[in-house]
Write an enzyme that holds these catalytic residues in place. Structure first.
Site, PDB file in Angstrom:
ATOM      1  N   GLU A 173      49.740  50.128 123.238  1.00 52.81           N
ATOM      2  CA  GLU A 173      49.037  48.827 123.323  1.00 52.81           C
ATOM      3  C   GLU A 173      48.350  48.430 122.012  1.00 52.81           C
ATOM      4  O   GLU A 173      47.179  48.019 122.015  1.00 52.81           O
ATOM      5  CB  GLU A 173      48.011  48.856 124.467  1.00 52.81           C
ATOM      6  CG  GLU A 173      48.649  48.926 125.837  1.00 52.81           C
ATOM      7  CD  GLU A 173      47.668  48.700 127.000  1.00 52.81           C
ATOM      8  OE1 GLU A 173      46.460  48.610 126.767  1.00 52.81           O
ATOM      9  OE2 GLU A 173      48.143  48.615 128.143  1.00 52.81           O
ATOM     10  N   GLU A 292      53.399  51.418 132.072  1.00 52.58           N
ATOM     11  CA  GLU A 292      52.134  51.330 132.821  1.00 52.58           C
ATOM     12  C   GLU A 292      52.266  50.187 133.820  1.00 52.58           C
ATOM     13  O   GLU A 292      52.475  49.036 133.413  1.00 52.58           O
ATOM     14  CB  GLU A 292      50.935  51.066 131.909  1.00 52.58           C
ATOM     15  CG  GLU A 292      50.518  52.274 131.087  1.00 52.58           C
ATOM     16  CD  GLU A 292      49.223  52.056 130.326  1.00 52.58           C
ATOM     17  OE1 GLU A 292      48.327  51.353 130.838  1.00 52.58           O
ATOM     18  OE2 GLU A 292      49.121  52.592 129.210  1.00 52.58           O
TER      19      GLU A 292
HETATM   20  O1  AHR Z   1      45.802  53.074 132.515  1.00 56.40           O
HETATM   21  C1  AHR Z   1      44.555  52.661 132.040  1.00 56.40           C
HETATM   22  C2  AHR Z   1      44.625  51.988 130.676  1.00 56.40           C
HETATM   23  O2  AHR Z   1      45.280  50.758 130.806  1.00 56.40           O
HETATM   24  C3  AHR Z   1      45.412  52.688 129.595  1.00 56.40           C
HETATM   25  O3  AHR Z   1      44.657  53.636 128.916  1.00 56.40           O
HETATM   26  C4  AHR Z   1      45.768  51.566 128.674  1.00 56.40           C
HETATM   27  O4  AHR Z   1      46.943  51.819 127.949  1.00 56.40           O
HETATM   28  C5  AHR Z   1      45.863  50.364 129.578  1.00 56.40           C
HETATM   29  O5  AHR Z   1      45.176  49.288 129.088  1.00 56.40           O
END
Ligand code: AHR
Length: 513
Positions: A173, A292
């Site tokens: 990210e 994610e």
């Molecule tokens: O999963 C929680 C967080 O969400 C992670 O650390 C990040 O990559 C995302 O913003």
């Protein structure tokens, strides 16, 4: 009662089911690692300090791949802190989650845990505060067989054979201003390209993931992907996607339609990646690592952010209800539907932190509601994903306009002949009858198993004291009619099922009368 229907045909396949669709994520965040997977003083802890109750649930969940060690955490992480004698490891500040990292668990411990859990590791590199040299070092430690300094160091720590990690995330990210070492698309794209080029000099066949946007609502979404991919296209295999969903202002109708957004997000990333491929006159097609995704009540988190420096604080331990489980089931339907391009995905995260598995320190581990659709989809989705075009009534949503009440996908395993249907009913008001025509299948099919997640109280949750309040239960015979399947001619065969309001359902059909 409203009716929905679709037709299945084994000739109309999208792509093989990718096992990596059923990935998960372990970040050094909150209590995912400490008192999550690792708690040496716990009654179930094994000789390595891993909770065997959590290991058993991880296996039951059917997790294929686990992304590690972050997340936002990785962008400030020094992997060397987590190797060698534990007593010598430093305690560090984790700026991402404002907590203290003891480094009791590092690469070697996590690889041992992954071996016990039977999962592949997808390793995320720190391209926030670090760069090419440190990426090469951790690659050497993980994957080089012997004779080099870092390979011999690993061997001296008890791992004689290389770990053979094949999939690496080139950072996390980095489009996000919250990220330690946040970068512009140009800065990140150049760094990712050079890191990938250097790593491939040692191992040409690595599978490398460039960071896409941290969500499709980022102001730089699509522009970020375009610029990063112009710089990295030849060096990477995947572009990542991240998405979290929650209801806004009590708008459950839109929340239940979250997969509409996921579909649109995936289609947009595919279009962007393919446009760069066209511009570069490349025949290569990038895949998406949706590394994610989940339901996350993010608006609650902002109100309760920890301020003290603590080891393993309770952070975003969302408690999931029945509606959340139906949304998770529908997001899995979306991921499977895009199996031609999305071949890896990680539900974030595995334990305690927005997770299907919850634990109490020194106490029990239990399955949250969202555990059930994931575990069943992972177990039953086999063979090829079939194209499904439901004919469904629609309902009006605030965020996505008119949305089909029923969404579905199906898989067909040519080896066993099994056909499995995964469906959601997003109606909050009524059951919906679903008719599935199986005319394309050449023999009789019968219902081998059926599961549904539904409750008269869509807000019901599981807790430490009532861990099985919500489970997946077999469909009642009254809601499942398969009589016509056992007729001699399956050309006329139909499956009829009544889907309860706000429910997720899986039905496996197998050859036979
Ligand atoms: O999963 C929680 C967080 O969400 C992670 O650390 C990040 O990559 C995302 O913003």
């Amino acid at each position: 009662m409203p009716n929905a229907s679709f037709r299945l045909d084994p000739a109309f396949t999208i792509a093989p089911v990718s096992r990596r669709t059923f990935g998960s994520f372990v970040e050094h965040m909150g209590r995912c690692v400490y008192t999550g997977i690792y708690e040496p003083t716990h009654a179930t802890a094994d000789a390595d300090g891993f909770r065997q109750d959590v290991l058993a649930l991880t296996r039951e969940l059917g997790v294929s791949t686990v992304r590690y060690p972050g997340g936002n955490f990785v962008s400030g992480y020094r992997w060397e802190d987590g190797i060698g004698p534990v007593a010598d490891r430093p305690v560090r500040r984790d700026l991402a989650w404002h907590s203290l990292e003891t480094n009791e668990v590092g690469i070697d411990e996590f690889m041992r845990w992954a071996g016990k859990a039977g999962v592949e590791v997808m390793y995320a590199l720190n391209l926030g505060t670090r760069g090419v040299a440190e990426a090469l070092d951790v690659q050497e430690y993980l994957n080089h067989p012997d004779r080099t300094r870092l390979a011999e160091l690993r061997r001296s720590h008890g791992a004689d054979k290389p770990y053979g990690i094949s999939m690496f995330c080139l950072g996390n990210e980095l489009d996000g201003p919250w990220q330690t070492g946040h970068k512009t698309a140009y800065e990140y794209g150049r760094l990712a390209a050079e890191t990938a080029r250097a790593m491939r000099a040692a191992e040409p066949d690595l599978e490398l993931v460039a960071c896409g946007s941290s969500s499709s609502s980022m102001p730089t979404f699509a522009a970020w992907e375009s610029e990063v991919l112009e710089l990295t296209y030849d060096q990477v295999d995947y572009i990542s996607a991240h998405a979290y969903y929650e209801p806004f202002d009590g708008d459950i109708g839109s929340f239940l339609a979250s997969a509409v957004d996921m579909d649109h997000f995936i289609n947009s990333v595919v279009a962007t990646a393919d446009s760069i491929g066209a511009k570069l006159k490349s025949r290569k097609r990038l895949k998406i690592s949706f590394d994610e995704w989940n339901v996350w009540y993010q608006t609650r988190f902002q109100a309760t952010r920890e301020t003290e420096w603590q080891v393993a604080p309770r952070v975003i331990e969302d408690s999931y209800n029945v509606t959340d489980a139906v949304v998770v089931g529908s997001l899995l339907i979306s991921l499977l539907r895009h199996s031609d391009r999305v071949t890896a995905a990680c539900q974030a995260q595995l334990v305690n932190v927005i997770a299907p598995i919850r634990t109490e320190p020194g106490g029990p581990a239990w399955r949250q509601t969202i555990f059930h659709p994931f575990a069943i989809t992972s177990r039953l989705a086999k063979g090829a994903v079939l194209r499904v075009e439901p004919d469904s009534p629609v309902y009006a949503t605030e965020r996505y306009g008119d949305v089909p009440v029923v969404d579905a996908v199906a898989t067909h395993d040519p080896d066993s002949g099994d056909v499995t249907i995964f469906a959601v009913n997003r109606s909050q008001d009524s059951a919906t009858d679903l008719t599935v025509s199986l005319a394309g299948f050449g023999g009789a099919l019968r219902v081998a198993e059926s599961w549904t997640v539904h409750d008269d109280d869509p807000n019901a949750t599981n807790t430490a004291t009532d861990p099985d309040r919500v489970t997946a239960v077999p469909l009642s015979p009254a809601s499942l009619s398969s009589a016509s399947l056992s007729s001699a001619s399956v050309a006329d065969g139909e499956l009829r099922v009544s889907l309860a309001p706000v429910s997720w359902t899986a039905i496996r059909l197998t050859p036979g009368e």
